[in-house]
Design a protein around this motif. Sequence first.
Motif, short mmCIF file in Angstrom:
data_model
loop_
_atom_site.label_atom_id
_atom_site.label_comp_id
_atom_site.label_asym_id
_atom_site.label_seq_id
_atom_site.Cartn_x
_atom_site.Cartn_y
_atom_site.Cartn_z
N TYR A 205 -7.94 44.64 -6.62
CA TYR A 205 -9.16 43.96 -6.19
C TYR A 205 -10.39 44.86 -6.15
N GLY A 208 -13.16 42.99 -7.89
CA GLY A 208 -13.27 41.56 -7.65
C GLY A 208 -11.91 40.92 -7.53
N ASN A 224 -9.57 34.88 2.46
CA ASN A 224 -10.98 34.76 2.83
C ASN A 224 -11.56 36.07 3.35
N GLU A 225 -10.71 37.08 3.61
CA GLU A 225 -11.20 38.38 4.05
C GLU A 225 -11.70 39.22 2.87
N LEU A 226 -11.39 38.82 1.65
CA LEU A 226 -11.74 39.62 0.49
C LEU A 226 -13.17 39.31 0.05
N ASN A 227 -14.12 39.77 0.87
CA ASN A 227 -15.54 39.57 0.56
C ASN A 227 -16.14 40.87 0.02
N ASP A 228 -17.42 40.88 -0.21
CA ASP A 228 -18.08 42.06 -0.79
C ASP A 228 -17.90 43.29 0.10
N LYS A 229 -17.96 43.11 1.41
CA LYS A 229 -17.80 44.23 2.34
C LYS A 229 -16.40 44.82 2.22
N MET A 230 -15.39 43.96 2.11
CA MET A 230 -14.02 44.43 1.97
C MET A 230 -13.84 45.18 0.65
N ILE A 231 -14.39 44.65 -0.42
CA ILE A 231 -14.26 45.32 -1.73
C ILE A 231 -14.93 46.69 -1.70
N GLU A 232 -16.07 46.79 -1.01
CA GLU A 232 -16.72 48.09 -0.85
C GLU A 232 -15.81 49.06 -0.09
#
Length: 301
Positions: A205, A208, A224-232
């Motif tokens: 991930y 993305g 739903n936790e896999l947002n932009d902040k999590m990817i960063e």
Amino acid sequence: LGLWHNFGDTGVYENMKQMCFTAFDHGITHFDLANNYGPAYGSAERNFGKIMKEELHPYRDELLISTKAGFDMWKGPYGNWGSRKYLLASLDQSLQRMGLDYVDIFYHHVRDPETPLEETALALDNAVRQGKALYVGISNYNRADTAEMLKIFRELRTPFIINQPSYSILNRWIEDDKLDSLALSEGFGIAVFSPLYQGFLTSKYLKGIPADSRVGRGETWIGNELNDKMIEKLNKLNDIAASRGQTLSQMALSWVLHNKAVTTVLIGASRPEQITENIGCLDRLDFTEAELAEIDRLAKM
């Protein structure tokens, strides 16, 4: 090797065999199941039983096989939770599906809010006395309930050895609950599941959400936790891993094993190569204080 996913009715049998062979050939002797692993309930145990009968039976005394009962399994009033009737009936069914005389560890899979802990503990103790399990464990139990079960097991002289909770860089509840400190002080083990946080702590991930991933297919409740902040956050953790000469998944497994309360970590896989990669975590189990501090800081972002 955890058989939660990819060993049930939707998996490819030849791939299942090769994953088991790869694990065993690299020194993994613990195979972890549950009555409802599938997706079709019981199918992972049936497939593992076929592998045992056709391939691994000569090595039975080299293997540690565990199964569990607790979550929903069959229709009707006795098909789940923690009653004596459910647990012992489920163990009989599991042994039949796997073609085994006994399992090495029989777990209660989740705390039952309706059944007294004494009844659940007595059922697990009875499984050992019947010769159908060598040891017993509990899973998803918090510190308070574990301490209560431990007291009962000691009165019964039940060979209780393990609690199986979720735990990872991104999921610290056993530290907050002090379950890990209880394990250290009382001498039972912690067998960790979901050490890669449903695949978040892999390279999958970092750029993305791939369509063929568990999040992409909607097969995980934390998607739903896999947002932009999590990817960063995952990319910054990956940078630390790279500086250590590891993949992100290898570092995540090494980090879990760094906790002295952890006896073993259960890995899942969809192909043999993932198992081989994950085993590479053993090449680098040490962490500097600076690395640990930075991992903690990123986890709390």
